[in-house]
Design a protein around this motif. Structure first.
Motif, PDB file in Angstrom:
ATOM      1  N   GLY A  25       0.762  -1.096   0.047  1.00 50.07           N
ATOM      2  CA  GLY A  25       0.117   0.005  -0.109  1.00 50.07           C
ATOM      3  C   GLY A  25       0.897   1.358   0.046  1.00 50.07           C
ATOM      4  N   LEU A  26       0.400   2.332  -0.694  1.00 45.32           N
ATOM      5  CA  LEU A  26       1.024   3.434  -0.857  1.00 45.32           C
ATOM      6  C   LEU A  26       1.292   4.083   0.690  1.00 45.32           C
ATOM      7  N   SER A  27       0.335   3.678   1.409  1.00 45.22           N
ATOM      8  CA  SER A  27       0.427   4.541   2.837  1.00 45.22           C
ATOM      9  C   SER A  27       1.693   3.859   3.562  1.00 45.22           C
ATOM     10  N   SER A  28       2.178   3.197   3.401  1.00 50.72           N
ATOM     11  CA  SER A  28       3.515   2.483   3.948  1.00 50.72           C
ATOM     12  C   SER A  28       4.604   3.591   3.688  1.00 50.72           C
ATOM     13  N   LEU A 211       2.437  16.063 -13.234  1.00 51.03           N
ATOM     14  CA  LEU A 211       0.988  15.886 -12.749  1.00 51.03           C
ATOM     15  C   LEU A 211       0.630  14.143 -13.037  1.00 51.03           C
ATOM     16  N   MET A 212       0.242  13.607 -11.809  1.00 48.18           N
ATOM     17  CA  MET A 212       0.132  12.294 -11.823  1.00 48.18           C
ATOM     18  C   MET A 212      -1.108  11.652 -11.070  1.00 48.18           C
ATOM     19  N   ALA A 213      -1.672  10.444 -11.463  1.00 54.39           N
ATOM     20  CA  ALA A 213      -2.767   9.927 -10.811  1.00 54.39           C
ATOM     21  C   ALA A 213      -2.443   9.388  -9.439  1.00 54.39           C
ATOM     22  N   LEU A 214      -3.491   9.514  -8.559  1.00 53.63           N
ATOM     23  CA  LEU A 214      -3.148   9.454  -7.161  1.00 53.63           C
ATOM     24  C   LEU A 214      -4.473   8.973  -6.328  1.00 53.63           C
ATOM     25  N   ASN A 215      -4.546   7.789  -6.312  1.00 50.98           N
ATOM     26  CA  ASN A 215      -5.842   7.376  -5.506  1.00 50.98           C
ATOM     27  C   ASN A 215      -5.493   6.031  -4.617  1.00 50.98           C
ATOM     28  N   ALA A 216      -6.576   5.661  -3.900  1.00 46.85           N
ATOM     29  CA  ALA A 216      -6.372   4.303  -3.055  1.00 46.85           C
ATOM     30  C   ALA A 216      -6.348   3.367  -3.765  1.00 46.85           C
ATOM     31  N   GLY A 217      -6.612   3.029  -5.034  1.00 50.52           N
ATOM     32  CA  GLY A 217      -6.304   1.868  -5.855  1.00 50.52           C
ATOM     33  C   GLY A 217      -5.243   1.600  -6.636  1.00 50.52           C
ATOM     34  N   ASP A 218      -4.698   2.841  -6.876  1.00 51.88           N
ATOM     35  CA  ASP A 218      -3.514   2.530  -8.175  1.00 51.88           C
ATOM     36  C   ASP A 218      -2.470   1.718  -7.697  1.00 51.88           C
ATOM     37  N   ILE A 219      -2.041   1.806  -6.471  1.00 48.86           N
ATOM     38  CA  ILE A 219      -0.914   1.157  -5.815  1.00 48.86           C
ATOM     39  C   ILE A 219      -0.876  -0.366  -5.875  1.00 48.86           C
ATOM     40  N   PHE A 220      -2.121  -1.007  -6.244  1.00 46.85           N
ATOM     41  CA  PHE A 220      -2.247  -2.473  -6.353  1.00 46.85           C
ATOM     42  C   PHE A 220      -1.970  -2.851  -7.606  1.00 46.85           C
ATOM     43  N   TYR A 221      -1.681  -2.018  -8.688  1.00 45.68           N
ATOM     44  CA  TYR A 221      -1.257  -2.513  -9.928  1.00 45.68           C
ATOM     45  C   TYR A 221      -0.132  -1.679 -10.428  1.00 45.68           C
ATOM     46  N   ASP A 222       0.357  -0.616  -9.566  1.00 44.53           N
ATOM     47  CA  ASP A 222       1.514   0.404 -10.161  1.00 44.53           C
ATOM     48  C   ASP A 222       2.420   0.427  -9.087  1.00 44.53           C
ATOM     49  N   PRO A 223       3.248  -0.570  -8.895  1.00 41.84           N
ATOM     50  CA  PRO A 223       4.358  -0.587  -7.793  1.00 41.84           C
ATOM     51  C   PRO A 223       5.206   0.528  -7.826  1.00 41.84           C
ATOM     52  N   PHE A 224       5.426   1.289  -9.119  1.00 45.44           N
ATOM     53  CA  PHE A 224       6.417   2.367  -8.931  1.00 45.44           C
ATOM     54  C   PHE A 224       6.103   3.705  -8.499  1.00 45.44           C
ATOM     55  N   GLN A 225       4.787   3.729  -8.057  1.00 51.94           N
ATOM     56  CA  GLN A 225       4.208   5.102  -7.709  1.00 51.94           C
ATOM     57  C   GLN A 225       5.027   5.677  -6.665  1.00 51.94           C
ATOM     58  N   ALA A 246     -10.505   7.825  -9.415  1.00 53.55           N
ATOM     59  CA  ALA A 246     -10.524   7.039 -10.349  1.00 53.55           C
ATOM     60  C   ALA A 246     -11.555   7.267 -11.331  1.00 53.55           C
ATOM     61  N   VAL A 247     -11.879   8.484 -11.730  1.00 52.54           N
ATOM     62  CA  VAL A 247     -12.892   9.033 -12.482  1.00 52.54           C
ATOM     63  C   VAL A 247     -14.281   8.328 -11.846  1.00 52.54           C
ATOM     64  N   ASN A 248     -14.366   8.812 -10.579  1.00 52.82           N
ATOM     65  CA  ASN A 248     -15.435   8.487  -9.595  1.00 52.82           C
ATOM     66  C   ASN A 248     -16.003   6.941  -9.533  1.00 52.82           C
ATOM     67  N   ASN A 249     -15.233   5.939 -10.123  1.00 55.16           N
ATOM     68  CA  ASN A 249     -15.157   4.552  -9.934  1.00 55.16           C
ATOM     69  C   ASN A 249     -15.364   4.066  -8.427  1.00 55.16           C
ATOM     70  N   ILE A 250     -14.444   5.059  -7.545  1.00 57.60           N
ATOM     71  CA  ILE A 250     -14.444   4.217  -6.124  1.00 57.60           C
ATOM     72  C   ILE A 250     -15.810   4.790  -5.377  1.00 57.60           C
ATOM     73  N   PHE A 251     -16.549   5.677  -6.076  1.00 58.27           N
ATOM     74  CA  PHE A 251     -17.871   5.862  -5.662  1.00 58.27           C
ATOM     75  C   PHE A 251     -19.018   4.975  -5.989  1.00 58.27           C
ATOM     76  N   ARG A 252     -18.458   4.208  -7.096  1.00 59.50           N
ATOM     77  CA  ARG A 252     -19.600   3.078  -7.659  1.00 59.50           C
ATOM     78  C   ARG A 252     -19.762   1.920  -6.912  1.00 59.50           C
ATOM     79  N   ALA A 253     -19.019   1.641  -6.039  1.00 62.74           N
ATOM     80  CA  ALA A 253     -19.126   0.562  -5.265  1.00 62.74           C
ATOM     81  C   ALA A 253     -19.805   0.668  -3.893  1.00 62.74           C
TER      82      ALA A 253
END
Length: 323
Positions: A25-28, A211-225, A246-253
């Motif tokens: 997780g990026l939080s680490s 300018l880079m994407a940053l959300n709670a889901g990216d780290i699970f497939y982008d280990p260089f973040q 993530a283009v509102n996708n984290i609000f769709r669950a």
């Protein structure tokens, strides 16, 4: 032009670091001491330094997509932009590809009146010198200004992309020429979903911002973040977060997260600002409130948000297909 790292050396020096981060997780990697101070008033967005540019930029910044890019909604777009500026938002991001020029045109309607209140950023998606020169001429005309505060290489996806932009007669050579003429003030780099390519880019050239994407889901497939964030911080770059929902996708669950969580998550990292596309004036008010009330989240809180997002990321693959 400072072009300092070849591809073979880059791959050798970064592969082991990325493997070490894994999916913890990026939080680490958060270091609370590196989170820039922010302060605002009850009615205005707080600000942080935009890296080496030394400009104080609002934590919530206005993205040029969504309603702002729609040519047929110019009145609504102008209302959104004016409201954002009224509330202290002072950074606007756009690009010639947004709405086929509609975004820059709508923003230009406000810039004609309020240019001195905005740190204005646009982009070139062309990798060549001549193509970039043509694009900026069009952008300046649509934006009704004679200069940009920031001009960015748009959407780097691969090592080849950055090498083309940095080559002789490439986009960056044009940007350096424009900077020497006072047409632009700073040079940046952007990318949506390949932190490795962006890391290669900022190790190859001294960009002012990223300018880079940053959300709670990216780290699970982008280990260089995490490596990208840390390297940008080392270079004193202005770090601009995007795709924080993530283009509102984290609000769709099933109401997985709120905007307080999404923006709070991104702003708890050492970023300068988060740009967000807006559909209504009410969203401007809400995002300014979230930025105003923001307090850095603890590692445990960040990790809990990542864990909430992780199952949906794995099941539906939201984040890989979000842009």
């Amino acid at each position: 032009m400072k072009y300092t790292m070849n591809r073979r050396k880059f791959i050798h020096t970064t592969a082991s670091v990325a493997a070490g981060l894994g999916v913890a997780g990026l939080s680490s990697i958060v270091d609370a001491s590196k989170i820039m101070a922010a302060g605002g008033t009850p009615d205005h967005a707080p600000k942080r330094k935009l890296g080496k540019t030394e400009y104080n930029v609002s934590l919530f910044s206005l993205g040029g997509e969504s309603t702002v890019q729609i040519a047929s909604k110019s009145q609504q777009a102008v209302e959104i932009i004016d409201r954002a500026l009224d509330l202290g938002v002072n950074y606007i991001d756009t690009a010639p590809s947004y709405g086929a020029g509609g975004s820059e045109t709508n923003i230009g309607l406000v810039m004609a009146r309020r240019r001195n209140q905005v740190f204005l950023a646009s982009k070139t998606h062309d990798r060549t010198y001549d193509g970039t020169m043509r694009l900026i001429e069009q952008s300046l005309e649509r934006l009704q200004t004679d200069y940009l505060d920031l001009y960015q290489v748009h959407n780097i996806r691969s090592h080849d992309d950055i090498e083309r932009a940095l080559s002789r007669n490439g986009a960056v050579e044009a940007m350096e020429r424009l900077r020497s003429q006072g047409v632009i003030r700073h040079i940046g780099i952007t990318g949506h979903r390949n932190s490795e390519a962006l890391l290669y880019g900022i190790n190859s050239y001294d960009f002012d911002t990223i300018l880079m994407a940053l959300n709670a889901g990216d780290i699970f497939y982008d280990p260089f973040q995490g490596d990208l964030l840390n390297r940008a911080l080392e270079k004193r770059m202005g770090i601009i977060a995007m795709k924080i929902t993530a283009v509102n996708n984290i609000f769709r669950a099933d109401g997985l997260t709120t905007m307080d969580e999404a923006m709070g998550y991104a702003l708890s990292f050492p970023v300068s600002t988060a740009i967000i596309g807006i559909t209504s004036v009410g969203q401007v008010d809400e995002n300014v409130r979230v930025a105003r009330d923001f307090r850095p989240m603890s590692q445990n809180r960040l990790a809990s948000i990542e864990e909430k997002v992780k199952p949906y990321n794995e099941q539906v693959n939201f984040f890989k297909r979000s842009w």
